[in-house]
Design an enzyme around this catalytic site. Structure first.
Site, short mmCIF file in Angstrom:
data_model
loop_
_atom_site.label_atom_id
_atom_site.label_comp_id
_atom_site.label_asym_id
_atom_site.label_seq_id
_atom_site.Cartn_x
_atom_site.Cartn_y
_atom_site.Cartn_z
N HIS A 99 13.80 -37.73 -32.00
CA HIS A 99 14.50 -36.94 -30.95
C HIS A 99 14.59 -35.78 -31.23
O HIS A 99 13.49 -34.79 -32.03
CB HIS A 99 16.06 -37.65 -30.89
CG HIS A 99 15.76 -39.06 -30.97
ND1 HIS A 99 15.32 -39.91 -29.98
CD2 HIS A 99 16.30 -40.00 -31.94
CE1 HIS A 99 15.52 -41.28 -30.33
NE2 HIS A 99 16.10 -41.09 -31.38
N GLU A 136 21.81 -37.77 -34.25
CA GLU A 136 20.76 -38.48 -35.23
C GLU A 136 19.80 -37.29 -35.31
O GLU A 136 19.12 -37.25 -36.20
CB GLU A 136 20.31 -39.50 -34.42
CG GLU A 136 19.02 -40.06 -35.11
CD GLU A 136 18.53 -41.27 -34.04
OE1 GLU A 136 17.21 -41.85 -34.52
OE2 GLU A 136 19.06 -41.43 -33.16
N HIS A 191 14.58 -41.89 -38.21
CA HIS A 191 15.52 -42.17 -37.48
C HIS A 191 16.80 -42.81 -38.09
O HIS A 191 16.70 -43.24 -39.52
CB HIS A 191 15.02 -43.43 -36.51
CG HIS A 191 13.90 -42.80 -35.48
ND1 HIS A 191 14.25 -42.27 -34.28
CD2 HIS A 191 12.42 -42.78 -35.84
CE1 HIS A 191 13.15 -42.01 -33.61
NE2 HIS A 191 12.02 -42.26 -34.47
N GLU A 273 14.53 -46.47 -40.05
CA GLU A 273 15.98 -46.42 -39.61
C GLU A 273 16.63 -46.29 -40.89
O GLU A 273 16.91 -47.35 -41.48
CB GLU A 273 16.40 -47.70 -38.73
CG GLU A 273 15.40 -47.53 -37.56
CD GLU A 273 16.20 -46.63 -36.37
OE1 GLU A 273 16.93 -46.05 -36.61
OE2 GLU A 273 15.32 -46.68 -35.26
#
Length: 309
Positions: A99, A136, A191, A273
């Site tokens: 992101h 995040e 992430h 993650e």
């Protein structure tokens, strides 16, 4: 029992016949020794040399000492060989911080669809956040910076897909192309998840076999699996985190065929993650700088192990 007092005199030791000549010899040697020290001080001695100063007796002694037992000398240190000091020299690693902190300011841009091989999907998303609002995207960029430093210290050439230097994105297809164009030996996308409370732990996502349109992962499935297993093992060991309790059947490993960043990759690549930003236990770790350093260290060691074979 001892006997002392006016009525008893303990026996006196016998005088050695050499005692007087030795006394005379010592007396004769003392002036000579003093004279020799005077010459040393005038010619080569240090008036105020602390231990270890050049020319002082302490420095001469230290220079002659062998390495301390158990502490190898620099020339003996295994870390001095090129392969140990820079095991990733000549290797290229691409880090993809998931992101972008300013994606939310560019809704129309990140919502446009791009081709990910098997289907079309949004260019990017804003990512998730903790319940307190920490995004995040800031987490991923922080860990990416830490990971870059560790890998560069090991000799790798490191490229980030974005470094807070873009208005938004890049889109998921471009993220994959950046790794491809760099001919990366390994790529990792960082992430944090946004699952429900009570779901906690990390998981590593690896590409499944895809051969559709612009996507063909067949050549990277096996090496990506090796990379994923290596990263998952070292991440768990270094951080103390448990594998996900809601994905991966306790292995911390998940295979997917719907992620453009994996589908379009032609180099070994995985997603990680690191934890769930909506679970209080995971958030305590994710928001800790010392834990994020461990997270980067775990990823780094996994990548090093993979690249060294």
């Amino acid at each position: 029992m001892s006997y002392t007092g006016p009525d008893f005199e303990p026996p006196q030791p016998r005088r050695s016949p050499l005692r007087r000549p030795l006394t005379v010899a010592v007396a004769a040697l003392v002036p000579g020794a003093l004279l020799g020290w005077g010459v040393y001080a005038a010619v080569g001695g240090s008036d105020d040399g602390a231990p270890g100063d050049a020319g002082s007796p302490a420095a001469s002694s230290a220079a002659a000492e062998p390495p301390t037992a158990g502490k190898p000398s620099p020339s003996d240190s295994p870390g001095d060989s090129p392969s140990d000091a820079a095991p990733l020299k000549g290797k290229v690693v691409v880090i993809d911080p998931g992101h972008n902190p300013t994606n939310f300011e560019h809704a129309s841009d990140i919502n446009r669809k791009v081709n990910v091989g098997t289907h079309w999907k949004e260019c990017d998303t804003t990512g998730t956040a903790t319940n307190a609002g920490w995004p995040e995207a800031k987490f991923t960029l922080d860990v990416a910076h830490r990971l870059r430093t560790l890998l560069e210290e090991r000799g790798a050439t490191v490229k980030l897909t974005q470094d807070g230097d873009r208005a938004y994105g890049p889109c998921v297809d471009e993220r994959a192309h950046i790794g491809n164009e760099a001919h990366a030996d390994a790529a990792i996308s960082i992430h944090a998840d946004g699952s429900g409370a009570g779901n906690r732990g990390f998981h590593v996502i690896m590409p499944g076999a895809v051969h559709d349109g612009d996507a063909d992962t067949r050549a990277i499935v096996a090496p990506s699996a090796q990379l994923g297993e290596s990263v998952a093992g070292d991440f768990a060991r270094v951080t103390g985190s448990e594998p996900s309790n809601y994905l991966g059947d306790g292995t911390g490993l998940v295979t997917r065929t719907d992620l453009g960043g994996l589908n379009l990759s032609t180099v070994p690549k995985v997603f990680i993650e690191c934890g769930n930003m909506r679970d209080s236990e995971d958030v305590a770790r994710l928001t800790s700088g010392s834990w994020r350093q461990k997270a980067a260290q775990g990823m780094s060691e996994g990548i090093v192990s993979f690249l060294r074979g």
